[in-house]
Write an enzyme that holds these catalytic residues in place. Structure first.
Site, PDB file in Angstrom:
ATOM      1  CD  GLU A  36      -2.977  -0.550  -0.216  1.00 57.94           C
ATOM      2  OE1 GLU A  36      -3.008   0.628  -0.602  1.00 57.94           O
ATOM      3  OE2 GLU A  36      -3.583  -1.466  -0.804  1.00 57.94           O
ATOM      4  CE1 TYR A 119      -6.529   3.729  -0.380  1.00 59.81           C
ATOM      5  CE2 TYR A 119      -4.180   3.535   0.085  1.00 59.81           C
ATOM      6  CZ  TYR A 119      -5.311   3.097  -0.560  1.00 59.81           C
ATOM      7  OH  TYR A 119      -5.240   1.992  -1.364  1.00 59.81           O
ATOM      8  CG  ASP A 137      -7.254   4.141  -4.901  1.00 58.39           C
ATOM      9  OD1 ASP A 137      -8.467   4.221  -5.249  1.00 58.39           O
ATOM     10  OD2 ASP A 137      -6.439   3.431  -5.497  1.00 58.39           O
ATOM     11  CB  CYS A 192     -13.571   3.696 -14.531  1.00 62.47           C
ATOM     12  SG  CYS A 192     -14.466   5.260 -14.527  1.00 62.47           S
ATOM     13  CB  CYS A 199     -17.789   3.461 -21.189  1.00 64.77           C
ATOM     14  SG  CYS A 199     -17.048   4.907 -20.384  1.00 64.77           S
ATOM     15  CB  CYS A 202     -17.945  -0.083 -17.702  1.00 64.00           C
ATOM     16  SG  CYS A 202     -18.338   0.333 -15.995  1.00 64.00           S
ATOM     17  CB  CYS A 208     -22.201   5.090 -15.779  1.00 60.00           C
ATOM     18  SG  CYS A 208     -20.968   6.389 -15.631  1.00 60.00           S
TER      19      CYS A 208
END
Ligand code: SF4
Length: 290
Positions: A36, A119, A137, A192, A199, A202, A208
């Site tokens: 991370e 985070y 994030d 994305c 898209c 997606c 969306c």
């Protein structure tokens, strides 16, 4: 967004997730924490070899804590933003001192570690321990901005409204919530994407909000560029590379040759010293921190 859309994203993740080692069932909490911190400002393909080398050399917080911080800076290599190496080293020492060498499970204890922000604490609690936390994030923020708020990009800095939105979308069951967090993150990384979202691929195209609104162009304040050449950051990187590659301390002339603008070079060196990444020695030479 409803529970069907949540399931669609989870199903998409199950079929499309990248096989990354820090997501493996046997990944330790420490290796998740290392990933991370590395992934915050560095792309996955550059993190992979560094993460493997780090976790092989320092498989536990105790192993890293036993070495000087300069070794962490040296092993950070060219990942960029090397203060992260010091933060990991400080965290490793705190984990040994406060938690007997085991990465703590509670969000509060994680957040109290040096250099661990909201985070990272949420990400480790979710991904290493399967807890229910909103993990925001840049990828997640962008997906939610488009999918739910009909905005091409999220605000420049994270807002309370974004956190509330992310929390409201979390599945109730903690392990599912943890999987949902990483699934949305992966959707942002693979589909994305910032500049050219795919898209047609997606799983939630039909839901969306940005699509339904006709894909309105971003009209907020200018977004930060990624310029690097000629910056203090590039100059700092060159100075640090000399010290990383040297066996021991180096004289000032060896640092001076890496950058012609002396004002910028001195500023960069001062910054490295005040950040604790470089030690100025009494004899005028410079070294990685001891
Ligand atoms: S449809 Fe396009 S913009 Fe909307 S969430 Fe999916 S990839 Fe992003």
């Amino acid at each position: 967004m409803n529970s069907t859309h949540t399931d669609q994203i989870l199903d998409w993740y199950a079929a499309n997730a990248r096989d990354l080692p820090w997501r493996a069932p046997d990944a330790t909490p420490w290796s998740v924490l290392v990933s991370e911190i590395m992934l915050q400002q560095t792309p996955v393909n550059r993190v992979l070899p560094a993460w493997s080398a780090w976790t092989a050399r320092w498989p536990t917080p105790g192993a890293l804590a036993a070495e000087p911080s300069g070794e962490a800076v040296r092993a950070w290599g060219r990942l960029g933003y090397p203060r992260r190496a010091l933060r990991l080293h400080q965290s490793a020492r705190a984990i040994v001192e406060r938690h007997g060498g085991e990465v703590p499970t509670s969000h509060g204890d994680l957040l109290a570690l040096p250099g661990i922000g909201a985070y990272t604490a949420a990400a480790v609690a979710s991904f290493a321990f399967g807890q229910r936390h909103a993990v925001l994030d840049t990828n997640v923020r962008r997906v939610l901005a488009r999918l739910v708020s009909a905005q091409e990009y999220p605000p420049k800095s994270q807002t309370k409204a974004e956190v509330r939105l992310a929390e409201s979308l979390l599945p109730l069951d903690p392990p599912t919530a943890a999987r949902w967090g990483v699934a949305v993150m992966e959707l942002g990384a693979l589909v994305c994407t910032a500049r050219s979202p795919r898209c047609v691929d997606c799983p939630v195209l039909g839901a969306c909000a940005w699509q339904k609104a006709g894909r309105p162009a971003y009209d907020g304040p200018p977004r930060k560029g990624q310029t690097y050449a000629g910056t203090d950051r590039q100059c700092r990187g060159r100075i640090l590379a000399v010290l990383r590659d040297a066996e021991g301390p180096v004289g000032k002339p060896a640092l001076d040759v890496v950058w012609s603008d002396s004002v910028q070079r001195e500023r960069a060196l001062d910054g490295l010293v005040s950040d604790g990444l470089v030690d100025p020695l009494d004899d005028g030479r410079y070294a990685l921190p001891g």
